[in-house]
Design a protein around this motif. Structure first.
Motif, PDB file in Angstrom:
ATOM      1  N   MET A  60      40.376  40.234  44.086  1.00 18.78           N
ATOM      2  CA  MET A  60      40.960  38.974  43.639  1.00 18.78           C
ATOM      3  C   MET A  60      40.684  37.880  44.650  1.00 18.78           C
ATOM      4  O   MET A  60      40.477  38.139  45.833  1.00 18.78           O
ATOM      5  CB  MET A  60      42.473  39.141  43.427  1.00 18.78           C
ATOM      6  CG  MET A  60      42.815  39.976  42.191  1.00 18.78           C
ATOM      7  SD  MET A  60      44.568  40.341  42.047  1.00 18.78           S
ATOM      8  CE  MET A  60      44.666  41.846  43.014  1.00 18.78           C
ATOM      9  N   GLY A  61      40.690  36.669  44.131  1.00 22.91           N
ATOM     10  CA  GLY A  61      40.438  35.525  44.998  1.00 22.91           C
ATOM     11  C   GLY A  61      39.693  34.445  44.245  1.00 22.91           C
ATOM     12  O   GLY A  61      39.717  34.382  43.011  1.00 22.91           O
ATOM     13  N   SER A  62      39.001  33.619  44.971  1.00 22.85           N
ATOM     14  CA  SER A  62      38.253  32.514  44.382  1.00 22.85           C
ATOM     15  C   SER A  62      36.769  32.830  44.371  1.00 22.85           C
ATOM     16  O   SER A  62      36.336  33.875  44.862  1.00 22.85           O
ATOM     17  CB  SER A  62      38.506  31.239  45.190  1.00 22.85           C
ATOM     18  OG  SER A  62      37.918  31.367  46.480  1.00 22.85           O
ATOM     19  N   ARG A  63      35.986  31.927  43.834  1.00 22.69           N
ATOM     20  CA  ARG A  63      34.536  32.094  43.866  1.00 22.69           C
ATOM     21  C   ARG A  63      33.996  32.004  45.293  1.00 22.69           C
ATOM     22  O   ARG A  63      32.901  32.446  45.580  1.00 22.69           O
ATOM     23  CB  ARG A  63      33.870  31.032  43.001  1.00 22.69           C
ATOM     24  CG  ARG A  63      34.032  31.278  41.507  1.00 22.69           C
ATOM     25  CD  ARG A  63      33.351  30.193  40.707  1.00 22.69           C
ATOM     26  NE  ARG A  63      33.972  28.885  40.945  1.00 22.69           N
ATOM     27  CZ  ARG A  63      33.528  27.740  40.409  1.00 22.69           C
ATOM     28  NH1 ARG A  63      32.474  27.745  39.643  1.00 22.69           N
ATOM     29  NH2 ARG A  63      34.138  26.605  40.661  1.00 22.69           N
ATOM     30  N   ILE A  64      34.792  31.428  46.178  1.00 18.17           N
ATOM     31  CA  ILE A  64      34.351  31.262  47.559  1.00 18.17           C
ATOM     32  C   ILE A  64      34.663  32.495  48.391  1.00 18.17           C
ATOM     33  O   ILE A  64      33.842  32.956  49.179  1.00 18.17           O
ATOM     34  CB  ILE A  64      35.019  30.016  48.172  1.00 18.17           C
ATOM     35  CG1 ILE A  64      34.599  28.770  47.367  1.00 18.17           C
ATOM     36  CG2 ILE A  64      34.664  29.872  49.644  1.00 18.17           C
ATOM     37  CD1 ILE A  64      35.343  27.520  47.759  1.00 18.17           C
ATOM     38  N   ARG A  65      35.864  33.055  48.199  1.00 21.58           N
ATOM     39  CA  ARG A  65      36.246  34.220  48.979  1.00 21.58           C
ATOM     40  C   ARG A  65      37.148  35.113  48.141  1.00 21.58           C
ATOM     41  O   ARG A  65      38.052  34.631  47.464  1.00 21.58           O
ATOM     42  CB  ARG A  65      36.964  33.805  50.260  1.00 21.58           C
ATOM     43  CG  ARG A  65      37.285  34.985  51.166  1.00 21.58           C
ATOM     44  CD  ARG A  65      37.831  34.527  52.490  1.00 21.58           C
ATOM     45  NE  ARG A  65      38.081  35.644  53.371  1.00 21.58           N
ATOM     46  CZ  ARG A  65      38.572  35.553  54.597  1.00 21.58           C
ATOM     47  NH1 ARG A  65      38.845  34.346  55.095  1.00 21.58           N
ATOM     48  NH2 ARG A  65      38.780  36.614  55.338  1.00 21.58           N
ATOM     49  N   ARG A  66      36.879  36.420  48.226  1.00 17.79           N
ATOM     50  CA  ARG A  66      37.655  37.384  47.459  1.00 17.79           C
ATOM     51  C   ARG A  66      38.088  38.518  48.378  1.00 17.79           C
ATOM     52  O   ARG A  66      37.495  38.733  49.442  1.00 17.79           O
ATOM     53  CB  ARG A  66      36.836  37.943  46.287  1.00 17.79           C
ATOM     54  CG  ARG A  66      36.274  36.864  45.378  1.00 17.79           C
ATOM     55  CD  ARG A  66      35.444  37.455  44.256  1.00 17.79           C
ATOM     56  NE  ARG A  66      36.264  38.209  43.313  1.00 17.79           N
ATOM     57  CZ  ARG A  66      36.923  37.645  42.297  1.00 17.79           C
ATOM     58  NH1 ARG A  66      36.875  36.328  42.125  1.00 17.79           N
ATOM     59  NH2 ARG A  66      37.615  38.382  41.465  1.00 17.79           N
ATOM     60  N   ALA A  67      39.086  39.255  47.941  1.00 22.15           N
ATOM     61  CA  ALA A  67      39.570  40.396  48.723  1.00 22.15           C
ATOM     62  C   ALA A  67      40.137  41.439  47.776  1.00 22.15           C
ATOM     63  O   ALA A  67      40.646  41.107  46.694  1.00 22.15           O
ATOM     64  CB  ALA A  67      40.631  39.956  49.722  1.00 22.15           C
ATOM     65  N   TYR A  68      40.049  42.680  48.210  1.00 24.25           N
ATOM     66  CA  TYR A  68      40.633  43.788  47.455  1.00 24.25           C
ATOM     67  C   TYR A  68      42.093  43.890  47.871  1.00 24.25           C
ATOM     68  O   TYR A  68      42.401  44.251  49.020  1.00 24.25           O
ATOM     69  CB  TYR A  68      39.882  45.080  47.768  1.00 24.25           C
ATOM     70  CG  TYR A  68      40.317  46.266  46.945  1.00 24.25           C
ATOM     71  CD1 TYR A  68      39.994  46.350  45.596  1.00 24.25           C
ATOM     72  CD2 TYR A  68      41.041  47.304  47.523  1.00 24.25           C
ATOM     73  CE1 TYR A  68      40.372  47.450  44.833  1.00 24.25           C
ATOM     74  CE2 TYR A  68      41.435  48.406  46.765  1.00 24.25           C
ATOM     75  CZ  TYR A  68      41.099  48.470  45.421  1.00 24.25           C
ATOM     76  OH  TYR A  68      41.480  49.558  44.678  1.00 24.25           O
ATOM     77  N   THR A  69      43.005  43.536  46.959  1.00 21.82           N
ATOM     78  CA  THR A  69      44.403  43.412  47.334  1.00 21.82           C
ATOM     79  C   THR A  69      45.299  43.802  46.172  1.00 21.82           C
ATOM     80  O   THR A  69      44.813  44.180  45.095  1.00 21.82           O
ATOM     81  CB  THR A  69      44.702  41.970  47.795  1.00 21.82           C
ATOM     82  OG1 THR A  69      46.022  41.913  48.332  1.00 21.82           O
ATOM     83  CG2 THR A  69      44.566  40.982  46.649  1.00 21.82           C
ATOM     84  N   VAL A  70      46.626  43.693  46.415  1.00 18.39           N
ATOM     85  CA  VAL A  70      47.613  44.013  45.379  1.00 18.39           C
ATOM     86  C   VAL A  70      48.508  42.801  45.163  1.00 18.39           C
ATOM     87  O   VAL A  70      48.736  41.989  46.073  1.00 18.39           O
ATOM     88  CB  VAL A  70      48.463  45.239  45.777  1.00 18.39           C
ATOM     89  CG1 VAL A  70      47.638  46.496  45.731  1.00 18.39           C
ATOM     90  CG2 VAL A  70      49.082  45.069  47.163  1.00 18.39           C
ATOM     91  N   MET A  71      49.043  42.709  43.928  1.00 18.94           N
ATOM     92  CA  MET A  71      49.929  41.603  43.579  1.00 18.94           C
ATOM     93  C   MET A  71      50.985  42.130  42.621  1.00 18.94           C
ATOM     94  O   MET A  71      50.784  43.131  41.933  1.00 18.94           O
ATOM     95  CB  MET A  71      49.151  40.458  42.917  1.00 18.94           C
ATOM     96  CG  MET A  71      48.041  39.872  43.771  1.00 18.94           C
ATOM     97  SD  MET A  71      47.144  38.554  42.933  1.00 18.94           S
ATOM     98  CE  MET A  71      48.337  37.242  43.056  1.00 18.94           C
ATOM     99  N   GLY A  72      52.130  41.427  42.583  1.00 23.16           N
ATOM    100  CA  GLY A  72      53.174  41.791  41.640  1.00 23.16           C
ATOM    101  C   GLY A  72      54.550  41.754  42.273  1.00 23.16           C
ATOM    102  O   GLY A  72      54.720  41.575  43.492  1.00 23.16           O
ATOM    103  N   ASP A  73      55.593  41.934  41.448  1.00 22.58           N
ATOM    104  CA  ASP A  73      56.973  41.890  41.923  1.00 22.58           C
ATOM    105  C   ASP A  73      57.250  42.964  42.959  1.00 22.58           C
ATOM    106  O   ASP A  73      58.000  42.747  43.927  1.00 22.58           O
ATOM    107  CB  ASP A  73      57.938  42.065  40.739  1.00 22.58           C
ATOM    108  CG  ASP A  73      58.036  40.792  39.903  1.00 22.58           C
ATOM    109  OD1 ASP A  73      57.615  39.729  40.392  1.00 22.58           O
ATOM    110  OD2 ASP A  73      58.525  40.876  38.759  1.00 22.58           O
ATOM    111  N   SER A  74      56.647  44.139  42.752  1.00 17.20           N
ATOM    112  CA  SER A  74      56.873  45.228  43.705  1.00 17.20           C
ATOM    113  C   SER A  74      56.329  44.867  45.081  1.00 17.20           C
ATOM    114  O   SER A  74      56.887  45.277  46.107  1.00 17.20           O
ATOM    115  CB  SER A  74      56.211  46.516  43.203  1.00 17.20           C
ATOM    116  OG  SER A  74      56.786  46.928  41.977  1.00 17.20           O
TER     117      SER A  74
END
Length: 751
Positions: free
Chosen positions: A606-620
């Protein structure tokens, strides 16, 4: 139009397969010399795959090495041939006798002509010599003996055709140009021939052409049924012999359709569809192909041991030692297999195949009424197979893993070969299979190449990227099957961790930039090793002095919560060790707070067209960040949510509180993991039991009892920040009790 993820992933490979299928169809329609050669080779293999069965109707009388040793060198004199004919027709009662031998010149081996010359010359005055020679003439006229033996018998002679030379007398043609009523029939045209001498031809019931028709590679795969010489159409030896065997009254052409309705194959033969043999048992239709040819269906490897036809030695026939039952009523071919007699052919089943057996195979096909032929609709069938196999494989190979691609390809090859063999064996259809097999191979190679140059390399690159996040042993596991792992977003249940240095602003003010850099790098390295290398966690990012990590992706673990809790305990141990080193160097004290939570979250690149990263998102994930902040409030090193506690039951926990974080209406219980449950000391268990009793009294609004029990705990553990926090709360509750509807939940108004 927005393409689906599946199409974006597999559509290009599928399209490549479709394009290869279209190319194969075009190649099939256009034809190609190399493809024709491959089809011929496949046809050869089909014939070799068949198991021969002995046909007792057809017997080959073989002028073999044994015959040459007993009778003499070949060619034999005509009186021996006469004896052979009398033995076969008279003694053994064969139904038809075909000679794969021509007799284009008179036989003078008896010496009668020499005696006649002497009688007219040097011995002209000998009294009675002319009369004596006249008495000897019948016995010494070997051609006459041979002709007499054949007269009235079902004997067919053979002869060859050539480009120029004309020798001997042709038999009566099967039909002539005049019999075609103005129609044109395409056939091989012979300008010359080497036929039999007139007396022999007149005595025989017929004669046939035995000249072999070879392909460009010298292999005999087909044979003419009739050839045109002048205005006549003359049968092959096999056709002429079958005609005599079946007591045929006439051989005639049968046409189909009119010129504007003929198929391409029929036009190639002028519309001549069958050669008809009119016999006492009815008409026999023999299909013909282009230029009045037919495919030779070979059975067995040829020769006496080939298993398709019975061979008997000509010397045994002359001696009368062949069991009569073998020859009675049989169709007999006389030929040679002895080395040096030049009647060995290269065929699909054997490079050294007796020429006489080529005729035997053709005769069997005629008698059985079964011919391996390429029908008019063969091209349509081949195109249907190419389209079906091509499209199915194009779709299947695009989505299957490498092992599936291999199995699907092998299955497709087996199916294609099986269908071809079934149509060949059960329905006598000769279909080309080279283009289809090449298409299957091309689809397989293209998908492997695509998999290597795009998918595998992409997978390897992906694994290399994951190497920044996960432990080397997990990278090795992912490298074994990179297709299983992706950075595409997905929802999973994971456990996420946030860790932060307490009072980092003050620390940064006390240290010089170089020392601060060493301080933070040493700390982050130790925490990263505890997360990534010790328990297989995925490093998400560094946020200043904070660390974010998660467990369960990209490599899935069923025990991701336990791994995360174990890592958090290990990180606190590493922080204590580092703190000793830092204090020894005069650096500020290192203390960290950790928050852990387990639950559904979105993970991916996830991220932008400029920089992305393998990450997690959400309420948890947000809750885990709040729990890290709460660790400072409750004076503990680690705070976990109730979902983590439930998912990692192998640890001993101290309940801290029930809280409601900023922005959430639902309350959640929070806990401090202390150690592995199996290794917990009795004193630790007793302390937690007493503490949980305090919580129960407090939630029951029994401030006095809760305060008394808590005071005893504080006296024993004066440095425990949690006890100090709750002592202050109890004092507040005594002075200003909460409302009657108080549910024991603490509201956290800050992050």
């Amino acid at each position: 139009m927005k393409l689906s993820p599946a199409w974006r992933k597999h559509g290009a490979r599928c399209l490549l397969g479709v394009l290869l299928s279209v190319g194969a169809a075009v190649l099939c329609l256009a034809g190609n010399e190399n493809i024709a050669r491959l089809d011929a080779m496949l046809g050869d293999w089909r014939m070799r795959a068949e198991t021969p069965q002995l046909d007792r109707r057809i017997v080959i009388v073989d002028i073999d090495e044994q015959s040459l040793a007993r009778v003499g060198r070949f060619p034999w004199s005509r009186d021996i041939q006469a004896r052979l004919v009398r033995q076969l027709t008279g003694h053994y009662g064969v139904a038809a006798l075909g000679f794969d031998i021509a007799f284009p010149e008179a036989d003078t081996s008896s010496g009668y002509a020499v005696l006649q010359g002497l009688a007219r010359g040097e011995l002209a005055g000998v009294v009675g010599l002319p009369a004596q020679l006249e008495k000897l003439r019948p016995a010494m006229d070997y051609d006459g003996l041979f002709a007499e033996a054949m007269r009235g018998q079902p004997v067919v002679l053979g002869y060859s055709v050539s480009e120029q030379q004309r020798k001997g007398v042709l038999p009566k043609p099967a039909f002539t140009v005049a019999d075609l009523n103005g129609r044109t029939v395409t056939a091989y045209v012979a300008r010359g021939y080497e036929a039999n001498i007139a007396p022999l031809q007149a005595a025989a019931q017929g004669a046939g052409i035995f000249t072999a028709l070879t392909d460009a590679d010298g292999v005999v795969r087909s044979s003419t049924l009739l050839q045109r010489i002048g205005d006549g159409y003359y049968p092959s030896l096999s056709l002429a012999t079958v005609a005599v065997y079946l007591q045929t009254r006439a051989i005639a052409p049968r046409f189909t359709g009119t010129a504007d309705t003929l198929s391409a194959r029929e036009l190639a033969s002028g519309g001549l569809e069958h050669i008809m043999l009119f016999t006492p048992r009815g008409a026999l239709a023999i299909p013909v192909g282009e230029a009045l040819t037919t495919t030779v269906q070979y059975r067995g490897a040829g020769g006496p041991d080939g298993g398709a036809f019975r061979y008997v030695s000509a010397s045994d026939v002359l001696a009368g030692t062949v069991p009569p039952a073998l020859l009675k009523g049989a169709l007999v071919l006389v030929g040679t297999t002895a080395p040096g007699l030049n009647d060995i052919r290269a065929t699909p089943v054997n490079a050294e195949y007796p020429g006489v057996e080529v005729h035997a195979n053709l005769i069997k096909s005629m008698l059985d009424g079964r011919f391996k032929a390429r029908p008019d609709y063969a091209l349509a069938l081949e195109l249907v197979q190419i389209v079906l196999f091509g499209l199915l494989l194009a779709g299947a190979l695009a989505v299957l893993p490498p092992a599936g691609v291999m199995l699907a390809t092998v299955g497709a090859l087996a199916a294609a070969i099986g269908i071809n063999l079934y149509l060949y064996a059960a329905h006598d259809l000769v279909l080309g299979g080279a283009v289809l097999l090449l298409l299957i191979a091309a689809l397989f190679i293209a998908n492997l190449a695509w998999g290597y140059f795009f998918e595998v390399r992409k997978g390897r690159a992906l694994v290399a990227r994951f190497g920044e996040y996960v432990a080397p042993e997990l990278v090795a596991e992912m490298a074994d099957d990179p297709q299983r792992y992706t950075m595409e977003g997905e929802n999973r249940e994971l456990t996420v961790l946030f860790a932060d240095v307490r009072g980092f602003t003050a620390i940064s003010e006390q240290l010089a930039p170089a020392a601060l850099r060493e301080y933070i790098n040493t700390y982050l390295t130790a925490m990263s090793e505890d997360i990534r290398d010790s328990h297989g966690g995925t490093l998400d990012k560094y946020i200043g002095d904070a660390v974010m990590a998660f467990w369960g992706a990209p490599v899935a673990f069923g025990d991701h919560a336990s791994r995360a809790v174990a890592s958090a305990l290990l990180m606190q141990g590493s922080a204590a060790r580092l703190n000793q080193q830092f204090c020894a160097r005069g650096w500020p004290v290192l203390r960290i707070g950790i928050g852990l939570n387990t639950g559904p979250m979105h993970v991916g690149d996830m991220g932008s067209r400029i920089r992305r990263a393998y990450t997690v998102m959400g309420d948890s994930v947000n809750l885990a960040a709040r729990l890290e902040g709460a660790s400072k409030l409750y004076g503990v090193g680690i705070v976990v949510g109730e979902a983590t506690r439930a998912a990692a039951p192998d640890f001993l926990y101290r309940e801290l509180d029930r809280i409601r974080v900023l922005g959430k209406q639902e309350a959640v219980a929070i806990f401090e993991p202390r150690c592995l449950l199996a290794g917990a000391a009795a004193a630790e268990l007793a302390q937690l039991e007493r503490w949980h009793a305090v919580l129960a009294r407090l939630r029951a609004r029994d401030w006095v009892a809760a305060g008394a029990q808590l005071a005893r705990l504080q006296a024993e553990f004066p440095d425990d920040g949690l006890y100090r926090l709750y002592a202050a709360r109890l004092e507040q509750y005594r002075n200003a009790p909460p409302p009657a509807d108080w549910d024991g939940v603490t509201e956290l108004h800050s992050k």
